[in-house]
Design an enzyme around this catalytic site. Structure first.
Site, PDB file in Angstrom:
ATOM      1  N   ASP A 170     -23.065 -78.500 -10.918  1.00 40.59           N
ATOM      2  CA  ASP A 170     -23.515 -77.739  -9.747  1.00 40.59           C
ATOM      3  C   ASP A 170     -22.410 -76.868  -9.148  1.00 40.59           C
ATOM      4  O   ASP A 170     -22.636 -76.169  -8.162  1.00 40.59           O
ATOM      5  CB  ASP A 170     -24.121 -78.672  -8.682  1.00 40.59           C
ATOM      6  CG  ASP A 170     -23.181 -79.774  -8.236  1.00 40.59           C
ATOM      7  OD1 ASP A 170     -22.468 -80.347  -9.087  1.00 40.59           O
ATOM      8  OD2 ASP A 170     -23.160 -80.083  -7.023  1.00 40.59           O
ATOM      9  N   HIS A 171     -21.216 -76.892  -9.753  1.00 40.73           N
ATOM     10  CA  HIS A 171     -20.108 -76.070  -9.240  1.00 40.73           C
ATOM     11  C   HIS A 171     -19.596 -75.052 -10.263  1.00 40.73           C
ATOM     12  O   HIS A 171     -18.777 -74.214  -9.926  1.00 40.73           O
ATOM     13  CB  HIS A 171     -18.943 -76.964  -8.786  1.00 40.73           C
ATOM     14  CG  HIS A 171     -19.340 -77.834  -7.635  1.00 40.73           C
ATOM     15  ND1 HIS A 171     -18.988 -77.581  -6.337  1.00 40.73           N
ATOM     16  CD2 HIS A 171     -20.125 -78.947  -7.600  1.00 40.73           C
ATOM     17  CE1 HIS A 171     -19.511 -78.502  -5.536  1.00 40.73           C
ATOM     18  NE2 HIS A 171     -20.208 -79.344  -6.282  1.00 40.73           N
ATOM     19  N   HIS A 201     -12.893 -87.398  -5.680  1.00 38.17           N
ATOM     20  CA  HIS A 201     -14.261 -87.314  -6.166  1.00 38.17           C
ATOM     21  C   HIS A 201     -14.335 -88.123  -7.460  1.00 38.17           C
ATOM     22  O   HIS A 201     -13.347 -88.710  -7.876  1.00 38.17           O
ATOM     23  CB  HIS A 201     -14.593 -85.839  -6.358  1.00 38.17           C
ATOM     24  CG  HIS A 201     -16.049 -85.540  -6.515  1.00 38.17           C
ATOM     25  ND1 HIS A 201     -17.032 -86.137  -5.768  1.00 38.17           N
ATOM     26  CD2 HIS A 201     -16.689 -84.665  -7.350  1.00 38.17           C
ATOM     27  CE1 HIS A 201     -18.213 -85.654  -6.148  1.00 38.17           C
ATOM     28  NE2 HIS A 201     -18.036 -84.779  -7.097  1.00 38.17           N
TER      29      HIS A 201
END
Ligand SMILES: [Zn+2]
Ligand SMILES: [Zn+2]
Length: 304
Positions: free
Chosen positions: A67-68, A143
């Protein structure tokens, strides 16, 4: 003052929804455009927000979750179709380099511009980019994979010349740069005019911190002291705090704690979980801790 602003292209998290695109932003600073993260659909969003594709000079990728970064090959391929010849810099975790190059080689061989890949060390704070007007530092985050944010900081501007005083003392324009740099002025009759009489101070430098994705880091504010605007992921509300911990994400309240402790000017919330039908609860929870919060949304533009 030259614009320093953020265009939100996407502020959802990994699962697609009908309301949000995955992460992507344009940071516009003194006439330059930088992309931060590049989720799927980014190039369409660029079309909608009328950003000039050709003006994007660098892309910063925080981490290699889809998603990045999955929008990057498509966007770079489109740049090729549009006849781009100017090189583009990509700052990202090193593992992306070979994959990206192989992908570009396969789907658009013979690109007429160069991709300058810069592998970044996400584990430490470092200045990875600078030009005449700003610097970009990495912000180490925590993360599930290597991840860092980016701190965009204007370099201090020079003070302004007071035209009334310059005219009064008959100072030639050729001397203005010296005076901006701090010189006093000696009038023809020998009178010394102090620099402070001739200038007004420059506006304080503005700064923008992009922090996504990360679990709450209690010491993060130390690197973000006095930042004008922070974008901090706020994937969940307090109802999902366990989930946030488990998946190394943050709640809106935790994002607000970071902004409060940093003494930030404003906080932009984003990277919303698909679990929420709207983000009002996130805004409410964040505002209990830090008043000047705003919800990111696609196509929103925020002054830093
Ligand atoms: Zn994400
Ligand atoms: Zn992630």
């Amino acid at each position: 003052m030259d614009p320093f602003r953020v265009h939100i292209l996407g502020c959802g998290s990994a699962l697609p929804t009908q309301r949000h695109y995955p992460s992507a932003q344009i940071v516009e600073c003194r006439g330059k455009l930088f992309m931060v993260d590049c989720g799927e659909g980014t190039q369409l969003q660029l079309r909608y927000c009328h950003v000039r594709f050709t003006k994007i000079s660098a892309v910063f990728i925080s981490h290699l979750h889809g998603d990045h970064c999955l929008g990057l090959p498509g966007m770079l391929s489109t740049f090729g179709l549009l006849g781009r010849t100017a090189r583009i810099a990509v700052y990202a975790p090193g593992e992306l380099e070979n994959v990206l190059k192989a992908q570009m080689q396969l789907v658009c061989p013979g690109l007429e511009y160069e991709i300058d890949f810069h592998a970044i060390d996400t584990t430490r704070q470092a200045t990875i980019y600078q030009d005449r007007s700003l610097t970009v530092d990495t912000i180490p985050l925590e993360h599930r994979v290597k991840c860092c944010g980016f701190l965009f900081r204007e370099k201090p501007a020079q003070p302004h010349i007071r035209r009334d005083m310059a005219d009064y003392y008959g100072i030639p324009v050729s001397q203005f740069n010296n005076i901006k740099a701090g010189a006093d002025w000696t009038a023809p009759d020998g009178t010394l005019v102090k620099n402070a009489m001739l200038t007004t101070p420059a506006e304080p430098p503005r700064s923008y911190a992009y922090c996504s994705d990360t679990r709450y880091i209690a010491s993060l504010h130390e690197q973000l002291k006095g930042v004008s605007t922070i974008y901090h992921e706020s994937t969940y509300g307090q109802d999902n705090i366990q989930r946030a911990e488990k998946y190394y994400h943050s709640t809106a309240r935790q994002a607000a704690q970071v902004a409060r402790d940093a003494g930030a000017g404003q906080l932009l919330l984003g990277h919303y979980s698909s679990r929420y039908e709207n983000e009002d609860i996130l805004l409410e929870e964040a505002r209990e801790v830090f008043e000047n919060c705003r919800l990111s949304e696609e196509m929103a533009v925020f002054d830093v």
